[in-house]
Design a protein around this motif. Structure first.
Motif, PDB file in Angstrom:
ATOM      1  N   PHE A  12      42.642 -34.741  77.763  1.00  0.00           N
ATOM      2  CA  PHE A  12      42.887 -33.393  77.266  1.00  0.00           C
ATOM      3  C   PHE A  12      43.403 -33.392  75.829  1.00  0.00           C
ATOM      4  CE2 PHE A  12      42.901 -32.132  81.811  1.00  0.00           C
ATOM      5  CZ  PHE A  12      41.876 -31.203  81.719  1.00  0.00           C
ATOM      6  N   ILE A  13      44.204 -34.370  75.475  1.00  0.00           N
ATOM      7  CA  ILE A  13      44.686 -34.465  74.091  1.00  0.00           C
ATOM      8  C   ILE A  13      43.529 -34.747  73.149  1.00  0.00           C
ATOM      9  CG2 ILE A  13      46.063 -35.881  72.502  1.00  0.00           C
ATOM     10  CD1 ILE A  13      48.154 -36.098  74.768  1.00  0.00           C
ATOM     11  N   SER A  14      42.633 -35.648  73.549  1.00  0.00           N
ATOM     12  CA  SER A  14      41.484 -35.959  72.680  1.00  0.00           C
ATOM     13  C   SER A  14      40.557 -34.762  72.542  1.00  0.00           C
ATOM     14  CB  SER A  14      40.729 -37.192  73.181  1.00  0.00           C
ATOM     15  OG  SER A  14      40.086 -36.911  74.405  1.00  0.00           O
ATOM     16  N   LEU A  15      40.432 -33.973  73.585  1.00  0.00           N
ATOM     17  CA  LEU A  15      39.612 -32.757  73.502  1.00  0.00           C
ATOM     18  C   LEU A  15      40.208 -31.769  72.510  1.00  0.00           C
ATOM     19  CD1 LEU A  15      38.422 -31.644  77.051  1.00  0.00           C
ATOM     20  CD2 LEU A  15      37.025 -32.269  75.094  1.00  0.00           C
ATOM     21  N   SER A  16      41.514 -31.588  72.547  1.00  0.00           N
ATOM     22  CA  SER A  16      42.127 -30.605  71.658  1.00  0.00           C
ATOM     23  C   SER A  16      42.099 -31.069  70.202  1.00  0.00           C
ATOM     24  CB  SER A  16      43.556 -30.307  72.095  1.00  0.00           C
ATOM     25  OG  SER A  16      44.363 -31.452  71.955  1.00  0.00           O
ATOM     26  N   ILE A  17      42.115 -32.365  69.956  1.00  0.00           N
ATOM     27  CA  ILE A  17      42.060 -32.877  68.590  1.00  0.00           C
ATOM     28  C   ILE A  17      40.689 -32.603  67.976  1.00  0.00           C
ATOM     29  CG2 ILE A  17      42.037 -34.994  67.197  1.00  0.00           C
ATOM     30  CD1 ILE A  17      44.247 -36.053  69.057  1.00  0.00           C
ATOM     31  N   ASN A  18      39.613 -32.791  68.742  1.00  0.00           N
ATOM     32  CA  ASN A  18      38.260 -32.630  68.223  1.00  0.00           C
ATOM     33  C   ASN A  18      37.658 -31.257  68.532  1.00  0.00           C
ATOM     34  OD1 ASN A  18      38.006 -35.199  67.051  1.00  0.00           O
ATOM     35  ND2 ASN A  18      37.658 -36.096  69.055  1.00  0.00           N
ATOM     36  N   ALA A  19      38.452 -30.362  69.054  1.00  0.00           N
ATOM     37  CA  ALA A  19      37.925 -29.057  69.434  1.00  0.00           C
ATOM     38  C   ALA A  19      37.539 -28.248  68.204  1.00  0.00           C
ATOM     39  CB  ALA A  19      38.961 -28.290  70.245  1.00  0.00           C
ATOM     40  N   GLN A  20      36.552 -27.424  68.400  1.00  0.00           N
ATOM     41  CA  GLN A  20      36.056 -26.566  67.322  1.00  0.00           C
ATOM     42  C   GLN A  20      36.701 -25.198  67.419  1.00  0.00           C
ATOM     43  OE1 GLN A  20      34.253 -27.865  64.853  1.00  0.00           O
ATOM     44  NE2 GLN A  20      34.891 -29.558  66.097  1.00  0.00           N
ATOM     45  N   PHE A  44      28.361 -10.027  61.314  1.00  0.00           N
ATOM     46  CA  PHE A  44      29.675 -10.623  61.522  1.00  0.00           C
ATOM     47  C   PHE A  44      29.670 -11.955  60.783  1.00  0.00           C
ATOM     48  CE2 PHE A  44      29.499  -7.914  65.292  1.00  0.00           C
ATOM     49  CZ  PHE A  44      30.783  -7.385  65.334  1.00  0.00           C
ATOM     50  N   VAL A  45      30.637 -12.173  59.901  1.00  0.00           N
ATOM     51  CA  VAL A  45      30.747 -13.420  59.139  1.00  0.00           C
ATOM     52  C   VAL A  45      31.920 -14.217  59.707  1.00  0.00           C
ATOM     53  CG1 VAL A  45      31.122 -14.435  56.852  1.00  0.00           C
ATOM     54  CG2 VAL A  45      29.785 -12.334  57.075  1.00  0.00           C
ATOM     55  N   PHE A  46      31.686 -15.524  59.913  1.00  0.00           N
ATOM     56  CA  PHE A  46      32.745 -16.383  60.425  1.00  0.00           C
ATOM     57  C   PHE A  46      32.771 -17.695  59.656  1.00  0.00           C
ATOM     58  CE2 PHE A  46      28.965 -17.460  62.828  1.00  0.00           C
ATOM     59  CZ  PHE A  46      28.996 -18.852  62.883  1.00  0.00           C
ATOM     60  N   THR A  47      33.888 -18.411  59.785  1.00  0.00           N
ATOM     61  CA  THR A  47      34.052 -19.720  59.158  1.00  0.00           C
ATOM     62  C   THR A  47      34.385 -20.739  60.236  1.00  0.00           C
ATOM     63  OG1 THR A  47      34.907 -18.677  57.163  1.00  0.00           O
ATOM     64  CG2 THR A  47      35.332 -21.034  57.407  1.00  0.00           C
ATOM     65  N   ASN A  48      33.749 -21.903  60.182  1.00  0.00           N
ATOM     66  CA  ASN A  48      34.074 -22.996  61.091  1.00  0.00           C
ATOM     67  C   ASN A  48      35.354 -23.640  60.563  1.00  0.00           C
ATOM     68  OD1 ASN A  48      34.370 -25.388  62.493  1.00  0.00           O
ATOM     69  ND2 ASN A  48      32.266 -26.059  62.210  1.00  0.00           N
ATOM     70  N   ILE A  49      36.474 -23.425  61.252  1.00  0.00           N
ATOM     71  CA  ILE A  49      37.744 -23.999  60.815  1.00  0.00           C
ATOM     72  C   ILE A  49      38.090 -25.270  61.592  1.00  0.00           C
ATOM     73  CG2 ILE A  49      38.678 -21.844  59.916  1.00  0.00           C
ATOM     74  CD1 ILE A  49      40.280 -21.563  62.523  1.00  0.00           C
ATOM     75  N   GLY A  50      37.120 -25.789  62.338  1.00  0.00           N
ATOM     76  CA  GLY A  50      37.307 -27.040  63.062  1.00  0.00           C
ATOM     77  C   GLY A  50      36.904 -28.228  62.212  1.00  0.00           C
ATOM     78  N   ASP A  51      36.868 -29.400  62.841  1.00  0.00           N
ATOM     79  CA  ASP A  51      36.503 -30.610  62.104  1.00  0.00           C
ATOM     80  C   ASP A  51      35.176 -31.211  62.557  1.00  0.00           C
ATOM     81  OD1 ASP A  51      37.266 -31.558  64.564  1.00  0.00           O
ATOM     82  OD2 ASP A  51      38.858 -32.869  63.830  1.00  0.00           O
ATOM     83  N   GLN A  52      34.431 -30.474  63.371  1.00  0.00           N
ATOM     84  CA  GLN A  52      33.119 -30.897  63.861  1.00  0.00           C
ATOM     85  C   GLN A  52      32.136 -29.737  63.711  1.00  0.00           C
ATOM     86  OE1 GLN A  52      32.399 -34.039  65.224  1.00  0.00           O
ATOM     87  NE2 GLN A  52      34.447 -34.553  64.494  1.00  0.00           N
ATOM     88  N   PRO A  53      30.827 -30.016  63.755  1.00  0.00           N
ATOM     89  CA  PRO A  53      29.848 -28.918  63.689  1.00  0.00           C
ATOM     90  C   PRO A  53      30.045 -27.924  64.835  1.00  0.00           C
ATOM     91  CG  PRO A  53      28.774 -31.026  63.353  1.00  0.00           C
ATOM     92  CD  PRO A  53      30.177 -31.324  63.777  1.00  0.00           C
ATOM     93  N   LEU A  54      29.944 -26.643  64.521  1.00  0.00           N
ATOM     94  CA  LEU A  54      30.074 -25.576  65.503  1.00  0.00           C
ATOM     95  C   LEU A  54      28.678 -25.153  65.932  1.00  0.00           C
ATOM     96  CD1 LEU A  54      31.957 -23.480  66.928  1.00  0.00           C
ATOM     97  CD2 LEU A  54      31.452 -21.988  65.004  1.00  0.00           C
ATOM     98  N   ILE A  55      28.455 -25.149  67.226  1.00  0.00           N
ATOM     99  CA  ILE A  55      27.139 -24.775  67.754  1.00  0.00           C
ATOM    100  C   ILE A  55      27.279 -23.508  68.585  1.00  0.00           C
ATOM    101  CG2 ILE A  55      25.220 -25.492  69.219  1.00  0.00           C
ATOM    102  CD1 ILE A  55      26.137 -28.431  68.570  1.00  0.00           C
TER     103      ILE A  55
END
Length: 134
Positions: A12-20, A44-55
């Motif tokens: 669960f910790i690894s999921l939250s670190i790489n979560a989009q 609607f305009v959005f920004t990917n604020i994660g660290d991986q591609p958002l799909i």
């Protein structure tokens, strides 16, 4: 059993670190009062604020009068993306519709909203008859 619990916590910790995540400029678009049969497309305009591609996997609307269009390609970290929404403005009266987005984000389901009021507008035939005295 302790090992299983530890593995579960690490998972669960690894999921939250790489979560989009994505952040929308607006989560509700208010059309205000618009004329019947006018342009019903909004974005609607959005920004990917994660660290991986958002799909964006799929988008659904609360009725057939609202047609959303998702981005075809993944949105890279830090980049902006758009979700186009078309409302059928031939339907006179007030409206409030929900658009549900399914993605690989930390929160996989996101709700957006459009609202407004479609007015009849002035008919050219009626206007002509008033000026001609018919």
């Amino acid at each position: 059993m302790k090992t299983f619990g530890t593995l579960l916590i690490v998972f669960f910790i690894s999921l939250s670190i790489n979560a989009q995540e994505f952040k929308f400029e607006k989560e509700t678009i208010n059309y205000g009062k618009i004329e019947k049969a006018s342009n019903g497309e909004r974005v609607f305009v959005f920004t990917n604020i994660g660290d991986q591609p958002l799909i964006i996997k799929k988008i659904q609307s609360s009725c057939g009068c609202t047609v959303p269009k998702k981005p075809e390609k993944p949105v890279m970290p830090g980049e902006k993306g758009e979700i186009k929404v078309s409302y059928d403005t031939r339907r006179v009266g007030g409206f409030s519709k929900a658009i549900t987005i399914y993605s690989n984000a930390k929160t996989p389901r996101k709700m957006l909203k459009i609202k407004g009021f479609v007015v009849k507008g002035i008919s050219l035939e009626k206007e002509k008859s008033e000026f001609s005295g018919s």
